[in-house]
Design a protein around this motif. Structure first.
Motif, short mmCIF file in Angstrom:
data_model
loop_
_atom_site.label_atom_id
_atom_site.label_comp_id
_atom_site.label_asym_id
_atom_site.label_seq_id
_atom_site.Cartn_x
_atom_site.Cartn_y
_atom_site.Cartn_z
N ASP A 174 -7.32 -6.67 -7.41
CA ASP A 174 -5.86 -6.74 -7.53
C ASP A 174 -5.33 -5.57 -8.33
N ARG A 175 -6.06 -5.18 -9.39
CA ARG A 175 -5.62 -4.05 -10.18
C ARG A 175 -5.63 -2.76 -9.36
N GLU A 176 -6.68 -2.59 -8.56
CA GLU A 176 -6.73 -1.39 -7.71
C GLU A 176 -5.59 -1.41 -6.68
N ARG A 177 -5.31 -2.61 -6.09
CA ARG A 177 -4.23 -2.69 -5.12
C ARG A 177 -2.89 -2.38 -5.77
N ASP A 178 -2.66 -2.91 -7.00
CA ASP A 178 -1.41 -2.60 -7.70
C ASP A 178 -1.31 -1.12 -8.00
N GLY A 179 -2.45 -0.51 -8.40
CA GLY A 179 -2.43 0.92 -8.67
C GLY A 179 -2.10 1.73 -7.43
N ARG B 215 1.57 1.30 -6.73
CA ARG B 215 2.36 2.07 -7.68
C ARG B 215 2.34 3.55 -7.33
N GLU B 216 1.16 4.05 -6.97
CA GLU B 216 1.08 5.45 -6.57
C GLU B 216 1.91 5.71 -5.32
N ARG B 217 1.88 4.78 -4.34
CA ARG B 217 2.67 4.97 -3.13
C ARG B 217 4.16 4.95 -3.44
N ARG B 218 4.60 4.04 -4.34
CA ARG B 218 6.01 4.01 -4.72
C ARG B 218 6.41 5.29 -5.44
N ASP B 219 5.54 5.75 -6.37
CA ASP B 219 5.86 7.00 -7.05
C ASP B 219 5.92 8.15 -6.07
N ARG B 220 5.02 8.17 -5.10
CA ARG B 220 5.03 9.26 -4.13
C ARG B 220 6.28 9.19 -3.26
N ASP B 221 6.67 7.98 -2.82
CA ASP B 221 7.89 7.84 -2.03
C ASP B 221 9.12 8.21 -2.85
#
Length: 389
Positions: A289-294, A297-303
């Protein structure tokens, strides 16, 4: 090429045999000078010579986690995958204890559950001392049977994750393995037989002097005496059989209690294993779950960064467009030579402008009394043309 698995090697537990060693440890082994210099080109026959030179066991040590030669040779065995007969000979070798330990470690990684218990449990009787290098680089003293117990009961050994195996009582219940027989059971059985077959109690018999004293008695008394003696023997044997049955019942009860305690211990061990597996599954789920959240989060930051850069580019284009229009308006306003009155004149009706031009032309027209005009009109009249206006 030197680090690739033998093309003829079979997969172990559904994967490449070298993958049984973790990737980080495997990469460190590939970088060591022992692997490059001593393990290059080894075969199943020449590997024995290198195994005989071992003087300690262990995984990795030091600040940069350098692997030991023991772990390097284990990875080499996974790479070339020797035959099972060679591995069994490693384990049965009694002259070189580190060769035996290396074979046991390799069999624990690649062997089946039945082979692991069949070939490793007899090594519990090997009490020889071996040296083991700890993580801080220091040596500690252990024994072969302790190393074997660690292979059979622990999940990690020599910084390597061991494949899971079933508990022994599960295999005994399914009939895969026979109940384990300890090497001390024969001694216990011999002692119990000695206790059961003890010397019988001596019966008081008259000595020679009494025999001579009673030699003159009647045969009836002798028969009574023999009958009493036989009765005493029977009573003695009956008491001895009763004591033996009582000891047997006591031992049988102790055996039942021991079996009950062993069953409770197995239940507690099963509960501990279940809790350990549940905790491990929870940790795995939490990490996942932590990896999925990470990743989210990276995808949101990239978008967000892409949207911000797109908005910045759009604002820059709008700004450039506004600046261009402003410059054009300023250039048009500063380059016009007409004033406001002339601009108003441009807006007048074209008919009025024509009338003004005619009025201006009438005031400046040619004089009809001009001699040149008169001569010209005469010439035009002779030619049949009208006079000049």
């Amino acid at each position: 090429m030197a680090n690739r698995t033998d093309p003829l090697a079979r997969s172990v537990h559904g994967t490449n045999p070298q993958n049984l060693i973790e990737k980080i440890v495997r990469s460190k082994i590939y970088q060591t000078t022992y692997w490059k210099g001593e393990c290059f080109g080894l075969t199943a026959e020449t590997l024995v010579d290198k195994a005989m030179e071992l003087d300690h066991t262990g995984g990795t040590h030091g600040g940069n986690r350098r692997p030991t030669p023991f772990l390097c040779l284990a990875l080499k065995m996974l790479q070339i995958q020797p035959d099972k007969d060679i591995v069994v000979e490693f384990i049965k070798n009694e002259d070189y204890k580190y060769v035996r330990v290396l074979g046991a470690f390799y069999l624990r990684l690649t062997g089946t559950i039945a082979d692991v218990y069949q070939y490793l449990e007899p090594l519990y009787n090997d009490y020889r001392k071996i040296r083991q290098k700890l993580n801080d680089g220091k040596f500690t003293l252990t024994h072969v049977d302790e190393f074997i117990d660690e292979l059979l009961t622990k999940d990690y050994c020599c910084d390597t994750a061991l494949p899971r195996i079933q508990k022994r009582w599960v295999l005994e219940a399914s009939g895969t393995l026979e109940p384990r027989r300890s090497a001390l059971e024969d001694d216990f059985e011999e002692e119990e037989e000695d206790k059961e077959d003890g010397q019988p109690m001596d019966v008081d018999e008259p000595n020679t002097r009494e025999k001579e004293h009673h030699r003159g008695r009647s045969p009836a008394k002798e028969r009574d005496r023999e009958r009493d003696r036989d009765r005493k023997h029977e009573r003695h044997h009956r008491e001895r059989d009763h004591d033996r049955d009582r000891d047997y019942d006591r031992d049988h009860g102790r055996g039942r209690d021991r079996d009950r305690d062993r069953g409770r211990e197995r239940d507690r061990e099963r509960d501990r294993d279940r809790d350990r597996h549940r905790i491990r599954d929870d940790d795995y789920s939490r990490d996942r779950d932590r990896e999925r959240d990470g990743r989210e989060r990276e995808r949101r930051d990239r978008d967000r960064g892409r949207h911000r850069s797109r908005s910045r580019s759009r604002d820059r284009r709008d700004r450039d467009r506004e600046d261009g229009e402003h410059r054009r308006r300023r250039g048009r306003g500063s380059g016009s030579p007409r004033g406001p009155a002339e601009d108003d004149g441009l807006r007048e009706d074209p008919k009025k402008r024509k009338e003004k031009k005619e009025k201006k032309g009438g005031g400046n027209g040619p004089d009809p009394n001009d001699p040149e005009i008169i001569a010209m009109n005469k010439l035009r009249a002779s030619m049949g043309m009208g006079p000049l206006k």
